[in-house]
Design a protein around this motif. Structure first.
Motif, short mmCIF file in Angstrom:
data_model
loop_
_atom_site.label_atom_id
_atom_site.label_comp_id
_atom_site.label_asym_id
_atom_site.label_seq_id
_atom_site.Cartn_x
_atom_site.Cartn_y
_atom_site.Cartn_z
N THR A 65 0.67 -1.23 0.01
CA THR A 65 0.03 0.01 -0.03
C THR A 65 0.94 1.21 0.00
O THR A 65 0.39 2.24 -0.29
CB THR A 65 -0.79 0.03 1.28
N GLU A 66 2.21 1.14 0.39
CA GLU A 66 2.83 2.42 0.61
C GLU A 66 3.43 2.79 -1.05
O GLU A 66 3.62 1.77 -1.74
CB GLU A 66 4.15 2.13 1.24
N ARG A 67 3.54 4.00 -1.27
CA ARG A 67 4.07 4.54 -2.64
C ARG A 67 5.68 4.06 -2.60
O ARG A 67 6.51 4.43 -1.90
CB ARG A 67 4.13 5.89 -2.88
N LEU A 68 5.95 3.30 -3.78
CA LEU A 68 7.32 2.85 -3.90
C LEU A 68 8.25 3.54 -4.84
O LEU A 68 7.69 4.39 -5.70
CB LEU A 68 7.25 1.43 -4.54
N SER A 69 9.41 3.77 -4.36
CA SER A 69 10.21 4.34 -5.50
C SER A 69 10.52 3.74 -6.61
O SER A 69 10.42 2.45 -6.44
CB SER A 69 11.39 4.76 -4.60
N PRO A 70 11.15 4.27 -7.68
CA PRO A 70 11.53 3.23 -8.66
C PRO A 70 12.61 2.14 -8.32
O PRO A 70 12.35 1.25 -8.89
CB PRO A 70 12.23 4.33 -9.47
N ALA A 71 13.37 2.35 -7.38
CA ALA A 71 14.29 1.48 -6.96
C ALA A 71 13.51 0.20 -6.43
O ALA A 71 13.97 -0.92 -6.59
CB ALA A 71 15.44 1.98 -6.12
N GLN A 72 12.65 0.67 -5.51
CA GLN A 72 11.65 -0.49 -4.73
C GLN A 72 10.79 -1.05 -5.68
O GLN A 72 10.80 -2.36 -5.19
CB GLN A 72 11.12 0.25 -3.65
N PHE B 214 11.23 -1.56 -9.23
CA PHE B 214 11.75 -2.28 -10.37
C PHE B 214 12.85 -3.18 -9.66
O PHE B 214 14.03 -3.07 -9.75
CB PHE B 214 12.35 -1.40 -11.22
N THR B 215 12.43 -4.15 -8.76
CA THR B 215 13.29 -5.04 -8.12
C THR B 215 13.70 -6.22 -9.26
O THR B 215 13.00 -6.35 -10.39
CB THR B 215 12.71 -5.73 -7.03
N PRO B 216 14.59 -6.96 -9.28
CA PRO B 216 15.17 -7.95 -10.05
C PRO B 216 13.96 -9.04 -10.26
O PRO B 216 13.56 -9.36 -11.44
CB PRO B 216 16.08 -8.64 -9.45
N LYS B 217 13.30 -9.29 -9.34
CA LYS B 217 11.97 -10.20 -9.15
C LYS B 217 11.05 -9.63 -9.95
O LYS B 217 10.41 -10.37 -11.05
CB LYS B 217 11.48 -10.58 -7.95
N ARG B 218 10.68 -8.66 -9.72
CA ARG B 218 9.53 -7.86 -10.36
C ARG B 218 9.86 -7.52 -12.01
O ARG B 218 8.97 -7.93 -12.83
CB ARG B 218 9.14 -6.39 -9.83
N ILE B 219 11.04 -7.32 -12.17
CA ILE B 219 11.46 -7.03 -13.73
C ILE B 219 11.32 -8.34 -14.44
O ILE B 219 10.91 -8.45 -15.64
CB ILE B 219 12.81 -6.57 -13.70
N ALA B 220 11.75 -9.64 -13.69
CA ALA B 220 11.63 -10.99 -14.30
C ALA B 220 10.23 -11.33 -14.57
O ALA B 220 9.78 -11.89 -15.69
CB ALA B 220 12.19 -11.95 -13.47
N GLN B 221 9.40 -10.99 -13.61
CA GLN B 221 7.94 -11.06 -13.88
C GLN B 221 7.30 -10.39 -14.95
O GLN B 221 6.62 -10.84 -15.75
CB GLN B 221 7.30 -10.99 -12.52
N MET B 222 7.69 -9.10 -14.85
CA MET B 222 7.16 -8.21 -16.18
C MET B 222 7.72 -8.79 -17.65
O MET B 222 6.90 -8.66 -18.69
CB MET B 222 7.75 -6.78 -15.77
N ALA B 223 8.98 -9.21 -17.63
CA ALA B 223 9.51 -9.80 -18.73
C ALA B 223 8.76 -11.06 -19.10
O ALA B 223 8.61 -11.30 -20.48
CB ALA B 223 10.92 -10.24 -18.52
N ILE B 224 8.14 -11.93 -18.27
CA ILE B 224 7.51 -13.17 -18.68
C ILE B 224 6.12 -12.77 -19.36
O ILE B 224 5.74 -13.18 -20.26
CB ILE B 224 7.00 -13.92 -17.37
#
Length: 198
Positions: free
Chosen positions: A12-19, A21-31
């Motif tokens: 629920t918190e607003r995330l910074s770009p670094a928070q 675009f984690t490696p795990k989330r980038i991998a999930q988005m790539a899928i």
């Protein structure tokens, strides 16, 4: 008992770009990009479900993630299966908006608090109407010709009228399945709500 509270705080918190675009989330988005390209390449004539992975990604990753996934999917899909009209950034924009608009509309009508089929349907219908019907037809009239634009408008209107309920049902069903499995991690507050409901 402490885990759900931590999970809720993280989503629920607003995330910074670094928070965000984690490696795990980038991998999930790539899928999701890869799935979108494959599904888009399997189209038969004007029949395609290429928009489904993009729309679903917006509901899972939020409007920003859906926007990025939609845009990159269109770019990669063009490299895999080039259009006879050539590349045009305007159509990439419509693909990006396909991932952002549905979830935004759903959230505006209360989707954050209660995720229902009708709210998802409204989001998908508005998103597809604005992108696949109006924007694509507008850009076709500018860059290709009015005859092609008119043909696309009526064809897309019928197609999206039929596919919007199917998309909404699939989006909700897939999200419920992901919520029960817990495999997508704690990046989506919507999955948390659905998991609690399950």
């Amino acid at each position: 008992k402490m885990q759900p509270q931590k999970e809720k705080k993280e989503t629920t918190e607003r995330l910074s770009p670094a928070q965000y675009f984690t490696p795990k989330r980038i991998a999930q988005m790539a899928i999701f990009i890869a799935i979108g390209v494959v599904v888009n390449s399997m189209r038969v004539g004007f029949v395609s479900f290429g928009g489904l992975p993009i729309i679903l990604s917006g509901y899972l990753f939020g409007p920003v993630g859906g926007f990025l996934i939609g845009g990159v999917t269109d770019l990669v899909a063009f490299l895999v299966r080039p259009s006879s009209y050539g590349f045009n950034i305007a159509f990439t924009l419509t693909s990006a908006l396909t991932g952002a608009i549905p979830v935004l509309v759903t959230e505006l009508v209360g989707g954050k608090k209660k995720f229902t089929f009708w709210r998802v349907l409204l989001g998908v219908a508005v998103g597809q109407l604005l992108t696949s019907v109006f924007l694509v037809s507008l850009f076709m009239s500018i860059f290709i010709g009015e005859a092609a634009a008119k043909a696309n408008f009526f064809r897309a209107l019928v197609k999206q009228g039929l596919s919007a309920p199917v998309y909404a049902l699939l989006v909700l069903s897939l999200m419920e399945a992901l919520a029960k499995s817990g495999r997508m991690g704690a990046f989506s507050s919507r999955l948390i709500a659905l998991r609690k409901k399950a």
